[in-house]
Write an enzyme that holds these catalytic residues in place. Structure first.
Site, short mmCIF file in Angstrom:
data_model
loop_
_atom_site.label_atom_id
_atom_site.label_comp_id
_atom_site.label_asym_id
_atom_site.label_seq_id
_atom_site.Cartn_x
_atom_site.Cartn_y
_atom_site.Cartn_z
N GLY A 52 66.54 -10.74 67.22
CA GLY A 52 67.38 -10.24 68.30
C GLY A 52 68.82 -10.50 67.91
O GLY A 52 69.20 -10.28 66.77
N GLU A 53 69.59 -11.02 68.82
CA GLU A 53 70.98 -11.35 68.50
C GLU A 53 71.12 -12.85 68.71
O GLU A 53 71.00 -13.35 69.82
CB GLU A 53 71.91 -10.54 69.41
CG GLU A 53 73.24 -10.22 68.76
CD GLU A 53 74.13 -11.45 68.70
OE1 GLU A 53 74.63 -11.78 67.60
OE2 GLU A 53 74.31 -12.10 69.74
N SER A 54 71.36 -13.55 67.60
CA SER A 54 71.23 -15.01 67.65
C SER A 54 72.25 -15.69 68.55
O SER A 54 71.92 -16.71 69.18
CB SER A 54 71.29 -15.57 66.24
OG SER A 54 72.48 -15.16 65.59
N CYS A 84 63.92 -14.00 61.82
CA CYS A 84 65.22 -13.32 61.81
C CYS A 84 66.24 -14.09 62.65
O CYS A 84 66.63 -15.18 62.25
CB CYS A 84 65.05 -11.87 62.23
SG CYS A 84 66.38 -10.84 61.59
N ARG A 115 74.33 -15.47 58.54
CA ARG A 115 73.92 -14.27 59.28
C ARG A 115 74.22 -13.04 58.42
O ARG A 115 75.12 -13.06 57.61
CB ARG A 115 74.73 -14.16 60.58
CG ARG A 115 74.42 -15.25 61.55
CD ARG A 115 75.31 -15.12 62.77
NE ARG A 115 74.98 -13.92 63.54
CZ ARG A 115 75.64 -13.56 64.64
NH1 ARG A 115 76.65 -14.28 65.07
NH2 ARG A 115 75.29 -12.50 65.30
N ILE A 143 65.81 -6.60 58.81
CA ILE A 143 66.74 -5.83 59.63
C ILE A 143 67.98 -6.70 59.91
O ILE A 143 67.88 -7.70 60.62
CB ILE A 143 66.09 -5.41 60.97
CG1 ILE A 143 64.80 -4.62 60.72
CG2 ILE A 143 67.08 -4.57 61.80
CD1 ILE A 143 63.96 -4.40 61.97
N ARG A 144 69.10 -6.33 59.33
CA ARG A 144 70.33 -7.14 59.44
C ARG A 144 69.97 -8.63 59.32
O ARG A 144 70.32 -9.45 60.17
CB ARG A 144 71.05 -6.86 60.76
CG ARG A 144 71.66 -5.48 60.81
CD ARG A 144 72.45 -5.24 62.07
NE ARG A 144 71.62 -5.27 63.26
CZ ARG A 144 70.81 -4.29 63.65
NH1 ARG A 144 70.75 -3.18 62.95
NH2 ARG A 144 70.09 -4.40 64.73
N HIS A 179 60.62 -9.64 59.62
CA HIS A 179 59.93 -9.38 60.90
C HIS A 179 58.42 -9.21 60.69
O HIS A 179 57.94 -8.08 60.55
CB HIS A 179 60.49 -8.10 61.52
CG HIS A 179 61.87 -8.28 62.05
ND1 HIS A 179 62.15 -8.59 63.37
CD2 HIS A 179 63.07 -8.20 61.43
CE1 HIS A 179 63.45 -8.70 63.54
NE2 HIS A 179 64.03 -8.47 62.39
N GLU A 181 56.16 -9.29 62.77
CA GLU A 181 55.54 -8.61 63.92
C GLU A 181 55.60 -7.09 63.79
O GLU A 181 54.99 -6.37 64.57
CB GLU A 181 56.21 -9.07 65.24
CG GLU A 181 57.61 -8.54 65.51
CD GLU A 181 58.71 -9.16 64.65
OE1 GLU A 181 58.40 -9.98 63.76
OE2 GLU A 181 59.88 -8.79 64.87
N1 GLN Z 1 71.80 -10.33 62.46
C1 GLN Z 1 71.21 -10.76 63.69
C2 GLN Z 1 71.90 -12.01 64.21
O1 GLN Z 1 72.73 -12.55 63.55
C3 GLN Z 1 69.73 -11.01 63.52
C4 GLN Z 1 69.03 -9.70 63.25
C5 GLN Z 1 67.61 -9.65 63.71
O2 GLN Z 1 67.10 -10.57 64.37
N2 GLN Z 1 66.97 -8.54 63.43
O3 GLN Z 1 71.62 -12.47 65.28
#
Ligand code: GLN
Length: 199
Positions: A52-54, A84, A115, A143-144, A179, A181
């Site tokens: 998600g977004e940390s 992630c 990150r 993913i990112r 990921h 999942e």
């Molecule tokens: N780049 C995101 C972060 O810094 C993490 C990306 C993800 O969980 N898919 O929170």
């Protein structure tokens, strides 16, 4: 067996689905609990922090009183999986110098994380990874994704890409930069579920 998933933000439904499929494959009874407020973590046999977004996730689990509960559970040997953004949250050290935002970290694994370690050019990618405990490669979706740039002596490095650590374990804490999942391959879920049965 109760598996708790932090369900405040991020790809929660995919995680629930994958854990339910893994439990079904093992033919063991199990229940997935969605964690949105305090009081649930102490009832769980394992806890998953999703992607998600940390920064947001870190702030919200702190505000809801969940962060301290996860730290206690981890101290008591309850397995914790961070994927992630979840990998960032389990770390002891982040990269605040680069990203100016203050990041709440749980400090469960002695690692320094970056990150978006794979840069903007490669926001998302799929790669066949060798993992220390699997006998054939695992197709991992990034993913990112963050990466672990530095790990303390207690940390077992399970997989790397060009010197960056993308899977690691420290006792009962497992961290994956990708990921698990999002793929039909449930071997990593089974590895995590095995961590529960032995504790
Ligand atoms: N780049 C995101 C972060 O810094 C993490 C990306 C993800 O969980 N898919 O929170």
């Amino acid at each position: 067996m109760r598996i708790g998933i932090i369900a405040i933000q991020g790809d929660v439904s995919e995680h629930i689905d994958a854990v339910e499929r893994a439990l079904c494959e093992r033919d063991i009874g199990g229940e997935v609990l969605e964690i949105r407020h305090e009081g649930i973590v102490p009832r769980c046999d394992a806890v998953i922090l999703p992607g998600g977004e940390s920064t947001t996730l870190g702030r919200l689990i702190e505000r809801e009183g969940i962060a301290g509960e996860i730290q206690n559970a981890a101290k008591n040997g309850i397995p914790v999986l961070g994927t992630c953004a979840g990998l960032i949250l389990v770390a002891t050290r982040g990269d605040e110098q680069v990203h100016k935002t203050h990041q709440h970290l749980l400090g469960l694994m002695d690692v320094k994380v970056n990150r978006n370690a794979f840069g903007r050019q490669r926001e998302s990618f799929e790669i066949n990874l060798d993992l220390a405990f699997l006998d054939s490669p695992y197709t991992a979706i990034f993913i990112r994704a963050p990466a672990i740039m530095d790990a303390g002596p207690e940390v077992d490095v399970l997989s790397t890409i060009n010197g960056r650590i993308v899977a690691a374990r420290q006792n009962n804490v497992l961290a994956l930069a990708f990921h698990p999942e999002l793929t039909p391959d449930l071997r990593l879920h089974h590895y995590f579920l095995d961590m529960i049965s032995v504790t």
